[in-house]
Design a protein around this motif. Structure first.
Motif, mmCIF file in Angstrom:
data_model
loop_
_atom_site.group_PDB
_atom_site.id
_atom_site.type_symbol
_atom_site.label_atom_id
_atom_site.label_comp_id
_atom_site.label_asym_id
_atom_site.label_seq_id
_atom_site.Cartn_x
_atom_site.Cartn_y
_atom_site.Cartn_z
ATOM 1 N N LYS A 31 0.838 -1.201 0.000
ATOM 2 C CA LYS A 31 0.000 0.000 0.000
ATOM 3 C C LYS A 31 0.874 1.253 0.000
ATOM 4 O O LYS A 31 1.826 1.332 0.780
ATOM 5 N N ILE A 32 0.565 2.195 -0.888
ATOM 6 C CA ILE A 32 1.239 3.498 -0.849
ATOM 7 C C ILE A 32 0.201 4.598 -0.656
ATOM 8 O O ILE A 32 -0.955 4.458 -1.053
ATOM 9 N N GLY A 33 0.666 5.699 -0.090
ATOM 10 C CA GLY A 33 -0.270 6.763 0.289
ATOM 11 C C GLY A 33 -0.096 8.034 -0.509
ATOM 12 O O GLY A 33 0.704 8.115 -1.453
ATOM 13 N N GLY A 34 -0.857 9.012 -0.097
ATOM 14 C CA GLY A 34 -0.975 10.261 -0.828
ATOM 15 C C GLY A 34 0.314 11.059 -0.957
ATOM 16 O O GLY A 34 0.604 11.609 -2.023
ATOM 17 N N ALA A 35 1.108 11.120 0.114
ATOM 18 C CA ALA A 35 2.313 11.954 0.075
ATOM 19 C C ALA A 35 3.262 11.467 -1.028
ATOM 20 O O ALA A 35 3.865 12.265 -1.746
ATOM 21 N N LEU A 36 3.360 10.161 -1.176
ATOM 22 C CA LEU A 36 4.220 9.590 -2.214
ATOM 23 C C LEU A 36 3.679 9.929 -3.605
ATOM 24 O O LEU A 36 4.434 10.278 -4.518
ATOM 25 N N ILE A 37 2.368 9.817 -3.740
ATOM 26 C CA ILE A 37 1.737 10.066 -5.036
ATOM 27 C C ILE A 37 1.906 11.530 -5.456
ATOM 28 O O ILE A 37 2.014 11.838 -6.639
ATOM 29 N N ASP A 38 1.964 12.421 -4.458
ATOM 30 C CA ASP A 38 2.116 13.847 -4.757
ATOM 31 C C ASP A 38 3.547 14.234 -5.130
ATOM 32 O O ASP A 38 3.811 15.383 -5.483
ATOM 33 N N ASP A 39 4.485 13.292 -5.020
ATOM 34 C CA ASP A 39 5.892 13.586 -5.309
ATOM 35 C C ASP A 39 6.357 12.712 -6.483
ATOM 36 O O ASP A 39 6.816 11.577 -6.282
ATOM 37 N N PRO A 40 6.245 13.229 -7.731
ATOM 38 C CA PRO A 40 6.508 12.397 -8.919
ATOM 39 C C PRO A 40 7.865 11.692 -8.900
ATOM 40 O O PRO A 40 7.959 10.526 -9.286
ATOM 41 N N GLU A 41 8.910 12.384 -8.424
ATOM 42 C CA GLU A 41 10.235 11.791 -8.445
ATOM 43 C C GLU A 41 10.338 10.614 -7.469
ATOM 44 O O GLU A 41 10.821 9.536 -7.810
ATOM 45 N N LEU A 42 9.831 10.846 -6.254
ATOM 46 C CA LEU A 42 9.845 9.802 -5.230
ATOM 47 C C LEU A 42 8.970 8.621 -5.670
ATOM 48 O O LEU A 42 9.331 7.452 -5.488
ATOM 49 N N LEU A 43 7.820 8.948 -6.276
ATOM 50 C CA LEU A 43 6.914 7.904 -6.760
ATOM 51 C C LEU A 43 7.613 7.047 -7.813
ATOM 52 O O LEU A 43 7.538 5.817 -7.781
ATOM 53 N N ASP A 44 8.327 7.707 -8.705
ATOM 54 C CA ASP A 44 9.025 6.977 -9.755
ATOM 55 C C ASP A 44 10.076 6.026 -9.165
ATOM 56 O O ASP A 44 10.192 4.878 -9.597
ATOM 57 N N GLN A 45 10.812 6.527 -8.172
ATOM 58 C CA GLN A 45 11.815 5.667 -7.517
ATOM 59 C C GLN A 45 11.132 4.471 -6.854
ATOM 60 O O GLN A 45 11.623 3.341 -6.904
ATOM 61 N N PHE A 46 10.003 4.745 -6.221
ATOM 62 C CA PHE A 46 9.275 3.663 -5.559
ATOM 63 C C PHE A 46 8.808 2.626 -6.577
ATOM 64 O O PHE A 46 8.952 1.415 -6.380
ATOM 65 N N LEU A 47 8.221 3.107 -7.688
ATOM 66 C CA LEU A 47 7.689 2.185 -8.700
ATOM 67 C C LEU A 47 8.811 1.346 -9.324
ATOM 68 O O LEU A 47 8.604 0.184 -9.691
ATOM 69 N N GLU A 48 9.997 1.939 -9.403
ATOM 70 C CA GLU A 48 11.175 1.193 -9.867
ATOM 71 C C GLU A 48 11.436 0.017 -8.922
ATOM 72 O O GLU A 48 11.623 -1.120 -9.372
ATOM 73 N N GLN A 49 11.452 0.296 -7.622
ATOM 74 C CA GLN A 49 11.689 -0.770 -6.643
ATOM 75 C C GLN A 49 10.559 -1.804 -6.690
ATOM 76 O O GLN A 49 10.793 -3.009 -6.633
ATOM 77 N N PHE A 50 9.339 -1.311 -6.799
ATOM 78 C CA PHE A 50 8.186 -2.221 -6.854
ATOM 79 C C PHE A 50 8.285 -3.156 -8.061
ATOM 80 O O PHE A 50 8.048 -4.360 -7.959
ATOM 81 N N SER A 51 8.659 -2.563 -9.221
ATOM 82 C CA SER A 51 8.698 -3.367 -10.446
ATOM 83 C C SER A 51 9.777 -4.440 -10.394
ATOM 84 O O SER A 51 9.709 -5.437 -11.112
ATOM 85 N N GLU A 52 10.760 -4.244 -9.527
ATOM 86 C CA GLU A 52 11.859 -5.217 -9.430
ATOM 87 C C GLU A 52 11.545 -6.419 -8.528
ATOM 88 O O GLU A 52 12.326 -7.364 -8.472
ATOM 89 N N ILE A 53 10.433 -6.353 -7.823
ATOM 90 C CA ILE A 53 10.070 -7.486 -6.956
ATOM 91 C C ILE A 53 9.768 -8.693 -7.834
ATOM 92 O O ILE A 53 8.951 -8.607 -8.750
ATOM 93 N N LYS A 54 10.440 -9.796 -7.572
ATOM 94 C CA LYS A 54 10.295 -10.965 -8.439
ATOM 95 C C LYS A 54 9.064 -11.794 -8.091
ATOM 96 O O LYS A 54 8.500 -12.483 -8.940
#
Lengths: 264, 264
Positions: A9-32
């Protein structure tokens, strides 16, 4: 042995920060392992409501979702935010597929009932609200479901539903089939003994310790519903539940390190 | 023998009329064969853009989708309209599931290329843009896909794409597996010889007849892209393609009656 499934689960503060969100989605996409993402809303809906002159209605300090507000949150959460997250994950070669609870009746809610307040288009859900079988079939097709916090009642109405609760009930519903680890990601290192000190992370919190901390007023307001939903998950057979810092997702998964574990 | 699949496109005027839309969705939900719905946008996006002070950009009379406009159409089409249609279909016991082209990479578009005009976030698609195999798998799960006219480029960008074209290319892509009938539903009885006379329906139009009608200036502007997409479909092995009146959907399917058939 059951197959591992991460529900994150991710929340609003992350979604409001495009750069941080992108870094997070990178980590998420790497989960095997198999995985599901649940996202909250961020400030966009409020900003849009302000611009459109739609006032936030409150009764006894509780927020009401009237029809105009619902129309805005449905657009913003299930359209704007959800589809942008899906497109970004697709860019990162993650086979994301975006859903609201209305889609394929994946999450069927009940309008919130309350003796004094009509909350409007707010939907409450529980474990059995989740279309467990179909989500499992979609996961088997190697799809990565991305849920926005919009549900429906199968009577034609959409509802605004708490994203922490959505993550918790999906985790509960899928625990009979998968070895589920539920991760609440937010902007702190975990639950902090002293909110000003990031090194004061409490390693784990049981139901009893939660009550003690709550009564001592040691939990700041924003973290209470997260902890209640986390406890609801462990009480309903979700194998592991953590609150972790967003930027630590990869570290947590690879090194089983950091954050606060919620246990019975 | 291939299984029958209806691919049905509805446009903006229907979406802007809640009562008519509800009647249409009732008829749609009663179709027993496999089916897919594709919907356009309606006035909501334009109204919202006006309220937010986002101007419609035009170059040489052609509409440009800048980032602000894209954000609005993504919210409105893939969020507001799509999820409301899905919720209404669910109410009518139709197992609808809403998609944009970004979801599961179902429709991958290319940014429109043009020698003089940068159309902005407008995506062009063709038969091979469609994730045929996955759509087939979803249909096999008894799901009824509902597509909004939003696509993506797998580079993280969402695009605005013509809904008539989406219906056409999905029909083309699925024709190798299904006996596809593509129905463009709109507010006329079919293509009319005389636009003022609803009884002047042209029963069928071939490619050659289309050229003749077009050159004679007998086709009103709105119907041209629909006919071009319809012709593109028959040329690419879609078994049947019709333009019919929205209110006649059930009648058309049950009695094989009415509308204009497009043929080679």
């Amino acid at each position: 042995m059951k197959e591992k499934l991460y529900i994150i689960k991710i929340g609003g503060a992350l979604i409001d920060d495009p750069e941080l969100l992108d870094q997070f989605l990178e980590q998420f996409s790497e989960i095997k392992e198999k995985k599901i993402l649940v996202h909250g809303g961020g400030k966009l809906a409020t900003t849009l409501a302000d611009k459109l002159g739609v006032e936030q209605k409150m009764i006894n300090g509780r927020r009401i979702t009237d029809k105009e507000t619902l129309d805005i949150v449905a657009m913003v959460y299930a359209g704007g935010i959800n589809k942008n997250i899906v497109a970004k994950l697709q860019q990162k070669k993650c086979q994301a597929i975006g859903f609201s609870g209305a889609d394929a009746n994946l999450i069927k809610a009940k309008k919130r009932e309350h003796a004094e307040i009509d909350f409007g288009f707010v939907g409450d859900i529980e474990k059995k609200s989740v279309n467990r079988k179909l989500i499992s079939k979609l996961i088997k097709l190697k799809l990565v479901p991305v849920f926005s916090a919009i549900t429906h009642d199968k009577k034609g109405n959409l509802f605004n539903t708490n994203a922490d609760t959505i993550a918790s009930v999906i985790a509960q519903a899928l625990s009979s089939k998968y070895d589920v680890e539920l991760l609440y990601c937010f902007d702190k290192e975990g639950v902090l003994e002293d909110v000003e000190n990031p090194e004061s992370v409490i390693g784990n919190i049981s139901e009893e310790e939660f009550s003690v901390l709550k009564q001592a007023g040691k939990l700041h307001k924003g973290i209470l519903p997260k902890l209640e939903n986390a406890l609801g998950a462990v009480k309903n057979k979700v194998n592991k539940v953590f609150l972790i810092k967003e930027t630590q997702l990869k570290n947590h998964i690879e090194n089983h390190h950091g954050g606060t574990e919620i246990c019975l």
